[in-house]
Enzyme design. Structure first.
Site, mmCIF file in Angstrom:
data_model
loop_
_atom_site.group_PDB
_atom_site.id
_atom_site.type_symbol
_atom_site.label_atom_id
_atom_site.label_comp_id
_atom_site.label_asym_id
_atom_site.label_seq_id
_atom_site.Cartn_x
_atom_site.Cartn_y
_atom_site.Cartn_z
ATOM 1 C CG HIS A 171 -11.683 -9.954 -5.346
ATOM 2 N ND1 HIS A 171 -11.621 -9.914 -6.722
ATOM 3 C CD2 HIS A 171 -11.553 -11.267 -5.005
ATOM 4 C CE1 HIS A 171 -11.481 -11.134 -7.204
ATOM 5 N NE2 HIS A 171 -11.429 -11.985 -6.165
ATOM 6 C CB SER A 292 -4.427 19.797 6.296
ATOM 7 O OG SER A 292 -5.142 20.827 5.661
ATOM 8 C CE LYS A 298 -6.647 15.498 5.456
ATOM 9 N NZ LYS A 298 -7.368 14.580 4.617
ATOM 10 C CD GLU A 305 -0.863 10.443 0.975
ATOM 11 O OE1 GLU A 305 -1.262 11.320 0.195
ATOM 12 O OE2 GLU A 305 -0.982 10.543 2.215
#
Ligand code: ARG
Length: 478
Positions: A171, A292, A298, A305
């Protein structure tokens, strides 16, 4: 210039020479011509198409349908076409619709009537099904190799981290300590099954449709087994109607590819989490990250991804292929021309994802054992070990579970770990508690204890890595 000219000329000649042109009173509309053409994508099947045509011509000569002179002319012409394609000199024409007509038309331009005889006892229906299977067989072999490389990289990293302790989750809440090696080998186990699926699927891909002709077979004396043997097919498709129409072999491959992508996506998802400073379990090398355009601080794990995102395409392609097939009456329907782009994209996407994940695992991941350890020390990861300790001292498991649950609640209020509570306080929860409990509550003790096949004990992880590596070298020579 002269190339362009020959394209026009070839196109015009071919249009007039279309196999069915005598049947029609007007030329195909320009829009229909573009709508119908598949050459922009099915030219990828050229190698397979030539190989299958060579085998077909040789077989026709062996059974006396073609003269030896025609066979030799066809071989010479197809070899030349192969060279033209390899050198990038072949002129593909949309007027000629697809890879089959393009090659046949060029063959006839090169060798005359022999080229026109090649299509005896054959249809584009069994031709395209054969080409696609030949092409896919190579793809499966390449993907099996790519999977092997990724599995080897995972095994290497797992072995290095057989002792590195991290929290295991259920979980996404801290559950019990595991080793990083064990965690990585979980992905290796998934990919090992994926490799089995590919090998299994290959047997059903590797059957010969040629000889089925348009749908019913052919009246010419053909020797299908000879063609199968030359092309390396392990069996003949047993029914001509089925052979030209079903694409279950492509769906099966796409489904196997989708499962691989789902496994890669799960791993990618974990890397996204682990690379987040809140976890900080792993550093992904700069060369796999992006910045970024607006936020200077960033450092984004785009590689993971993208792999996660690309899994969606392949899941979509399986669905697309199944829907493409589902309402087609026997036998061949032009719907099947739509099988190629999803299948090609499945192969390309899978290949890219496997390659980049292999590079990442082999060279671009730096685990941070301290952070993993710190996280495993929070969240009462050894509470189960406490309960097991009480069971070993005679308590029924349910009572032990309840006693430890109360101890956890107490420690949580006190703001400390179970192992930080003094003995007298721990004894409040069970009189069975003694000094030796502290050893059971250590992270090392917890993982070392899980010492059975499939368990996370470092010794077992090392053995599992060795077994996985051995299985890898066996499966290469399947
Ligand atoms: N381009 C076609 C395909 O991909 C080749 C087979 C065409 N057959 C036909 N009967 N029109 O399926």
């Amino acid at each position: 210039m002269s190339r362009e000219k020959s394209l026009d000329k070839l196109g015009a000649d071919a249009t007039q020479a279309r196999a069915w042109s005598g049947r029609f009173g007007e030329p195909m509309s320009e829009r229909m011509r573009r709508f119908n053409a598949s050459i922009d994508f099915d030219r990828r099947l050229a190698d397979a198409d030539i190989a299958a045509s060579l085998a077909h011509a040789r077989m026709l000569a062996a059974t006396g349908v073609l003269s030896d002179g025609d066979r030799a002319a066809i071989e010479r012409g197809l070899e030349q076409i192969k060279g033209e394609i390899e050198r990038g000199e072949f002129v593909w024409s949309r007027e000629l619709e697809d890879v089959h007509f393009n090659i046949e038309s060029r063959l006839t331009a090169l060798v005359g009537d022999a080229g026109k005889r090649l299509h005896t006892a054959r249809s584009r229906n069994d031709q395209v099904a054969t080409d696609l299977r030949l092409w896919l067989r190579d793809v499966i072999d390449a993907m099996t190799e790519s999977l092997r490389a990724l599995r080897a990289a995972l095994i290497d990293l797992a072995e290095k981290h057989a002792d590195t302790i991290m929290p295991g989750y259920t979980h996404l809440q801290v559950a019990q300590p595991v080793t990083l090696g064990h965690h990585l080998l979980a992905y290796e186990a998934m990919l090992a099954r994926d490799a089995e699926r590919l090998v299994d699927c290959r047997h059903r891909v590797n059957r010969l449709p040629l000889g089925s002709a348009a749908l019913a077979g052919t009246g010419f004396p053909i020797d299908r087994q000879r063609v199968a043997t030359e092309l390396g097919f392990e069996a003949l498709c047993s029914n001509s109607l089925d052979a030209v129409s079903d694409r279950d072999f492509a769906i099966e491959f796409a489904a196997a590819a989708a499962l691989i992508m789902i496994h890669l996506s799960r791993f990618a998802e974990e890397l996204v989490l682990w690379a987040n400073p809140r976890f900080g379990f792993v550093i992904i090398a700069d060369r796999f990250c992006t910045g970024s355009s607006i936020m200077p601080q960033k450092r984004n794990p785009d590689v993971a991804e993208l792999v996660r995102g690309k899994s969606a395409r392949i899941v979509g392609h399986v669905t697309g292929l199944m829907v493409l097939m589902k309402a087609q009456p026997l036998a061949y329907n032009k719907d099947n021309q739509e099988d190629k782009e999803p299948l090609f994209d499945t192969a390309d996407t899978l290949s890219d994802c496997l390659a980049i994940m292999t590079e990442l695992v082999a060279t671009g991941l730096e685990p941070v054992p301290d952070r993993m350890r710190a996280a495993a020390s929070e969240g009462f990861a050894t509470a189960t070990d406490f309960a097991d300790y009480l069971v070993r001292k005679g308590a029924p498991f349910r009572d032990a579970h309840e006693a430890v649950a109360r101890a956890v609640r107490y420690a949580e209020t006190a703001g400390c770990d179970l192992s930080e509570l003094p003995l007298d306080q721990l004894r409040q929860f069970s009189p069975l508690v003694a000094q030796d409990l502290y050893a059971a509550l250590t992270l090392e003790g917890s993982v070392a204890n899980r010492d059975h096949p499939g368990g996370t004990a470092p010794a077992r992880v090392r053995a599992a890595a060795a077994a996985a590596r051995a299985a890898l070298s066996i499966s290469v020579n399947k």
